[in-house]
Scaffold this active site. Structure first.
Site, PDB file in Angstrom:
ATOM      1  N   GLU A  37       0.859  -1.183   0.000  1.00 36.49           N
ATOM      2  CA  GLU A  37       0.000   0.000   0.000  1.00 36.49           C
ATOM      3  C   GLU A  37       0.898   1.236   0.000  1.00 36.49           C
ATOM      4  OE1 GLU A  37      -3.483  -0.108   2.796  1.00 36.49           O
ATOM      5  OE2 GLU A  37      -2.447  -1.901   3.507  1.00 36.49           O
ATOM      6  N   ARG A 264       4.437 -13.156   9.708  1.00 34.96           N
ATOM      7  CA  ARG A 264       5.071 -11.873   9.468  1.00 34.96           C
ATOM      8  C   ARG A 264       6.345 -11.765  10.321  1.00 34.96           C
ATOM      9  NH1 ARG A 264       1.352  -7.060  11.398  1.00 34.96           N
ATOM     10  NH2 ARG A 264       3.271  -5.925  10.989  1.00 34.96           N
ATOM     11  N   LYS A 274       2.899   0.009  10.486  1.00 32.97           N
ATOM     12  CA  LYS A 274       3.000   1.232   9.694  1.00 32.97           C
ATOM     13  C   LYS A 274       2.290   2.392  10.395  1.00 32.97           C
ATOM     14  CE  LYS A 274       2.902   0.554   5.255  1.00 32.97           C
ATOM     15  NZ  LYS A 274       2.424   0.357   3.868  1.00 32.97           N
TER      16      LYS A 274
END
Length: 564
Positions: A37, A264, A274
């Protein structure tokens, strides 16, 4: 398509791909994608995904796309798009002509949504956000169907077209899938497919659209349109996989990628959220996305980490289904090993103490030679200027010390690195009793050889006071002072765990003359001090600024031990 050589480390994802190739699934193709993104800079967690997706494609002679998931223009901009491309290239990967944006498919996504409406599998809902949450139910109780779920196909087609035309305000209506409000999987309880967003300029489509598709709808359609075979996601998307499959099973699209989830990367002494990284930037806790303390790839690059060390780190941690906290020491060891092999050596004095060699001719200087790397002769040699006034580090002198102290003491001898043996004859102090200068003698017969009949305590580094370059050193350390940065007391914030000593700036440092020709981004080992890089942002300054990449040894090892 061939299987990688046996030297390639295997994991459960590669085993799935091997099985698919054996059975001829996906026509024997391997096609992956990296779908960031553009709402922030990439971080070390993204590096794991980049290395996995591009690495799998490379090893199986397949393809990997770079695709921006640009469906939320309120938080996205072209700066992030450009930084992401730069980071992927810096890591050593290229997407050739396969750069895509989810916005490339906005019309097709809209058409597929219309297809779902025509099949009575999607409807326009007027519930607001609070009402939708109330209707959704809980993990133990089923949800309730929206009162708008029974709208006719014709009414839904009309309302959806009017949403696209901009007739309704933000939040007034959404398009939802019609699945199962009693599903034990919350993601399948009539999830939102489209929402209204007015007043934003999309970095790719401008003002062409005022409705934007949700990620869980966009992701599978984009994968299928691009011919992706294996859609590799982190574990938080495992519960979203049924929706991924539902979308593709209910539209007229031939390709059906396989979504596979892996754990992850969670790294000690840092964060990879983020949202929280954005908070650090926005609230001024760091100097920007490329602050050398940040776990962003831009910050790590400016800090001095090499792409090779990050790729090696990602290989070492492997790919599993198990979540865990990776030791920061593993990442730091990767950069130490890389720089130990490749970084040329230089001398720098961080805390200078002047030393006058009284028996060295006052107006004389000489040029000495030193290896650029003691273990690699192919790196050649450099010239070092020597004269009767030099700087050594304050920590390399004590007036008195026991035999374990292997540096200079009053009346004792040490070797100057790549130069002569010296002896401290006198200590000069100011009115406050602080040592300001050492008076020494040197043995001119000890250049390149040991003195006869006596043993020298040790070796210290130095810089010529006449020829040295003055500059600044920034000593960067771990951003947080606790391994689990998110672990806070009730009512606290992760920012409470910030390390107040994550940056210390030294302004009166001296570097050997060879560092005067250093280029921005070049890494060096400052002998006996650590690994450093000329700061890329400060390269235009008259006095150089060097960032510490990492210490020579793990100074946190004892702290990390129980009771340390």
């Amino acid at each position: 398509m061939s299987k990688p050589q046996s030297s390639t480390p295997t994991n459960f994802i590669r085993q799935i791909i091997d099985q698919d190739l054996q059975t001829g699934k996906h026509d024997g193709r391997v096609h992956t994608r990296f779908p960031p993104e553009p709402n922030g800079y990439l971080h070390i967690g993204h590096a794991k995904s980049i290395v996995l997706n591009f690495g799998v494609a490379e090893d199986y002679q397949g393809l990997c796309n770079l695709r921006f998931d640009d469906t939320n223009p309120h938080k996205e901009n072209i700066e992030f798009v450009e930084s992401i491309q730069a980071d992927v290239r810096w890591l050593g990967y290229d997407w050739d002509d396969r750069l895509f944006y989810a916005s490339d498919y906005f019309q097709q996504l809209y058409d597929f949504a219309v297809e779902l409406i025509r099949a009575d599998k999607a409807f326009v809902c007027d519930l607001d956000g609070e009402q939708m949450r109330a209707y959704r139910g809980t993990l133990t109780e089923p949800g309730q169907e929206s009162p708008y779920r029974s709208r006719s196909v014709e009414e839904n087609l009309d309302l959806f077209a009017r949403m696209k035309a901009g007739e309704f305000e933000d939040g007034a209506r959404v398009l939802r899938a019609k699945i199962d409000m009693a599903s034990p999987n919350m993601n399948m309880r009539d999830p939102t497919l489209y929402r209204i967003r007015h007043g934003v300029i999309h970095h790719q489509t401008g003002e062409a659209w005022c409705i934007y598709p949700m990620y869980d709808y966009t992701h599978p359609v984009s994968d299928a349109l691009e011919g992706i075979t294996h859609s590799l996601c982190t574990l938080e998307f495992e519960d979203h996989r049924p929706l991924y499959d539902w979308v593709l099973d209910n539209i007229s699209i031939p390709n059906h990628p396989q979504q596979i989830e892996f754990s992850r990367l969670n790294l000690e002494y840092t964060i990879v959220s983020k949202r929280k990284l954005t908070q650090l930037v926005d609230d001024g806790f760091v100097e920007g996305w490329d602050d050398p303390r940040m776990p962003t790839l831009a910050g790590m690059r400016r800090r001095g980490y090499t792409a090779a060390s990050i790729r090696e780190f990602c290989q070492r941690i492997g790919v599993t289904k198990a979540d865990g906290l990776v030791e920061m020491g593993m990442l730091e060891n990767c950069i130490r090993e890389d720089l130990d092999a490749h970084a040329p050596r230089r001398m720098a004095v961080m805390h200078p103490l002047k030393l006058v060699i009284e028996n060295y001719p006052e107006d004389q200087s000489e040029t000495l030679q030193a290896p650029n790397h003691p273990k690699d002769e192919t790196m050649g040699v450099r010239e070092i200027e020597f004269c009767g006034e030099i700087y050594i580090d304050q920590a390399d002198f004590r007036e008195q010390a026991n035999k374990k102290y292997k540096r200079l003491v009053t009346g004792g001898e040490v070797r100057l690195r790549n130069a002569y043996v010296i002896k401290c004859e006198e200590v000069v102090k100011n009115n406050q009793g602080e040592i300001i200068e050492l008076r020494c003698s040197y043995d001119p017969e000890t250049l390149g050889k040991n003195p006869e009949g006596r043993k020298v305590r040790g070796v210290v580094h130095w810089v010529s006071a006449r020829h040295g370059i003055k500059g600044e050193v920034r000593l960067y350390d771990r951003l947080f002072n606790t391994a689990d940065a998110d672990r806070v007391e009730e009512g606290g914030s992760f920012t409470d765990n910030l390390n107040p000593d994550s940056l210390r700036t030294l302004t009166d440092c001296y570097f050997e003359p060879a560092l005067g020709s250093a280029a921005a981004g070049e890494q060096y080992q400052f002998e006996r001090e650590g690994y450093f890089i000329l700061d890329s942002r400060e390269a235009s300054r008259e006095e150089p600024v060097f960032n510490r990449i990492i210490t020579l040894r793990d100074s946190w090892a004892k702290i990390d031990k129980p009771g340390g």
